[in-house]
Scaffold this active site. Structure first.
Site, PDB file in Angstrom:
ATOM      1  N   ASN A 134     -18.008  41.895  82.334  1.00  0.00           N
ATOM      2  CA  ASN A 134     -18.262  42.057  83.778  1.00  0.00           C
ATOM      3  C   ASN A 134     -17.926  43.479  84.246  1.00  0.00           C
ATOM      4  O   ASN A 134     -17.907  43.757  85.434  1.00  0.00           O
ATOM      5  CB  ASN A 134     -17.472  41.023  84.593  1.00  0.00           C
ATOM      6  N   GLU A 141     -10.835  43.886  87.927  1.00  0.00           N
ATOM      7  CA  GLU A 141     -12.070  43.112  88.002  1.00  0.00           C
ATOM      8  C   GLU A 141     -13.029  43.753  89.010  1.00  0.00           C
ATOM      9  O   GLU A 141     -12.610  44.601  89.814  1.00  0.00           O
ATOM     10  CB  GLU A 141     -11.733  41.670  88.434  1.00  0.00           C
TER      11      GLU A 141
END
Ligand code: PGA
Length: 244
Positions: A134, A141
């Site tokens: 990702n 993140e």
């Protein structure tokens, strides 16, 4: 693009080339360098070569800085990244200087301690990192701000799933990570990438827009970056970038 790409045909060559790039970088610093090393599956062939070389030659010592860690695990837990790194590379290389995160400590106190440590000791010399599917780096993140320093994060479902595949059981939902703001200050960066499943995100991170949606895209702005990657991971990168 100013970065250098070092392609490798297979895991063995990946390990050898990553070790060459890493040891050359270590040797380029006047003082004992401070170094972030990644956990995960990607660096395993690299660590294997370092262990092998450490048996036949004295490798340059370095100060090891932790990149990220799950929260809430007791000392000695097999899932601890500090333990993983110790076993794979730091113990065999006899690296005794280690800045380790305390998974069991009060999270906000621990983050404050880590921030204070980095503020006192200044920018790291060398960041060796991986990239998540990702686009995460460490546990930064998608959405993580580029000026974030050490902070507490909630892991994405994708990251939890990927990390559960390490075969060490369920993983905590919360973690501590150095921020992109810490990693950006590294004097030199080495990105390690292996496998076809990373091809798309690697190309997006290095060729697309620099955006917090893809934390690893900050790498486009790093002044000294080397990417060591196998041909599967490089399959979506243009040839003229790989072989320039
Ligand atoms: P992996 O993890 O090396 O196990 O793919 C890398 C990462 O998620 O940063």
């Amino acid at each position: 693009m100013k970065y250098t790409v070092v392609p490798a045909l297979n895991d063995e060559e990946f390990g050898e080339k990553a070790a060459d790039v890493f040891l050359r970088a270590l040797g380029s610093f006047e003082k004992t360098p401070s170094v972030v090393l990644p956990t995960g599956n990607t660096p395993l062939p690299f660590f294997a070569v370092l262990r092998e070389r450490a048996q036949s030659q004295a490798l340059r010592p370095f100060n090891s800085l932790q990149l990220d860690e799950y929260l809430g695990l007791p000392d000695g837990d097999a899932r601890l990244f500090s333990r993983w790194l110790a076993h794979e590379v730091l113990d065999p290389l006899k690296i005794s200087s280690r800045m380790i995160f305390n998974s069991a400590a009060d999270p906000s106190e621990e983050v404050n301690r880590i921030k204070a440590w980095h503020a006192l000791n200044g920018a790291m010399d060398l960041a060796v990192i991986g990239i998540g599917e990702n686009g995460h780096v460490g546990f930064n993140e998608p959405g993580a701000k580029f000026d974030h320093r050490a902070n507490i994060v909630t892991l994405s479902g994708q990251t939890i799933e990927a990390n559960t595949s390490y075969g060490r059981g369920d993983v905590p939902r919360k973690a501590i990570t150095l921020g992109i703001g810490d990693l950006r200050r590294a004097y030199e960066t080495i990105l390690l990438v292996r496998g076809e499943r990373k091809a798309e995100i690697l190309a997006k991170a290095m060729l697309g827009e620099v955006t917090t949606d893809i934390p690893a895209s900050y790498l486009q702005q790093q002044p000294r970056l080397t990417i060591v990657a196998d041909t599967a991971a490089l399959s979506k990168m243009p040839r003229d970038i790989i072989f320039k």
